[in-house]
Motif scaffolding. Sequence first.
Motif, PDB file in Angstrom:
ATOM      1  N   ALA A  62       0.820  -1.218   0.000  1.00 30.13           N
ATOM      2  CA  ALA A  62       0.000   0.000   0.000  1.00 30.13           C
ATOM      3  C   ALA A  62       0.852   1.264   0.000  1.00 30.13           C
ATOM      4  O   ALA A  62       0.356   2.344  -0.325  1.00 30.13           O
ATOM      5  N   ARG A  67      -1.389   6.406  -6.637  1.00 27.31           N
ATOM      6  CA  ARG A  67      -2.641   6.859  -6.019  1.00 27.31           C
ATOM      7  C   ARG A  67      -3.637   7.367  -7.050  1.00 27.31           C
ATOM      8  O   ARG A  67      -4.481   8.234  -6.760  1.00 27.31           O
ATOM      9  N   GLU A 102      -6.995   1.461  -2.723  1.00 28.12           N
ATOM     10  CA  GLU A 102      -5.611   1.000  -2.729  1.00 28.12           C
ATOM     11  C   GLU A 102      -5.499  -0.442  -2.237  1.00 28.12           C
ATOM     12  O   GLU A 102      -4.616  -1.180  -2.668  1.00 28.12           O
TER      13      GLU A 102
END
Length: 375
Positions: A62, A67, A102
């Motif tokens: 992550a 993003r 995510e």
Amino acid sequence: MTTGTPHPTAAPPVPSLAAADLDRLRTGISAALGEFLERQRTTLAGMDASLTPVVDEVAALAAGGKRLRPSFAYWGWRGARDTGPGAAEDDDAVLRAVSALEFVHASALVHDDVMDAAATRRGRPSTHIGFAARHAAYALQGDGDLFGTGAAILVGDLSLVWSDEMLRCSGISEAALSRARAVWDTMRTEVTAGQYLDLLRAAGGLPGPDGALTVARYKSAGYTVQRPLQLGVAIAGAGPRAVEATTAIGLPLGEAFQLRDDVLGVFGDPTVTGKSADDDLREGKQTLLIALAEEAADAAGRRLLGELLGNTSASTAEFDALRDLLESTGARARVEERIAQGTATARQAIADAPLADDAKAALDALAVAATSRAA
């Protein structure tokens, strides 16, 4: 194979990425993920200390990435919030909600690497490779590779479970959460089905360029742009015109994003992409690049593809010969043309969308960044 929309006579100017406010969004997304993972770390460590590497692996996955998915979702909400009941939603809560994307992405990456037997991901060992190494380092019993594969499957599953939890606990209103669920469920079904279609294509099903594009749409393109945008406008409670706009934007742009990923997988700079440029060829990925090369190659070219694609013992020099074939058959040029067409179509759809001007500027910048990136 469909040919896409022709180039416009004059491309709009390249927008500034500053319009997307990415620094703020990335900081907020990373903070939201970090806070969530710290709570999960406490929970798992309370169960047993040996579970800590599991949450550490999810955290490492992550921590990387651009993003883009939560950014598309956030700007979908911002663009449509004043046309529906979602204007009252708290900005931080929405950012936490879209950050859950995510974890969906992390799950897909882990499972994809297992299916492809990929050795690296974002400059570090793939999850199954890392856990196989842990098996050896601690002199555990049994087959280390099977241990690594099993652990990776569970890490991917846990990431998907946590995506649901993070969305549900984000702090958005119950009404917004209810609106978001339908998009969320569709997206997760599509990406899982797309993974199977990818597996089927690797085994000889879904042949040709159309098969490659079908896999690209459901495995990656939809959940990269279209569904995140729809998630944002659903949180906003936008009307049907805004929902239709997300499809007009998301489908061509998501495809262009995936095709750029395919090009980088073969022609990218490893110091930038974090993986060897030979990996996709060694894994035998059946991308549109490969399908178009097969279609255009002569007998010698098709023989070269048959001998080297997916050959784990082939040398870099041999893979360079495959790259030359992708160039000489025009496959790379045709994929680049399709990327340009998809990007242009999406940018026009953004300009025409019934969204706020600041959101349209942000989405336009994200569209160009997503399809012209180097990693």
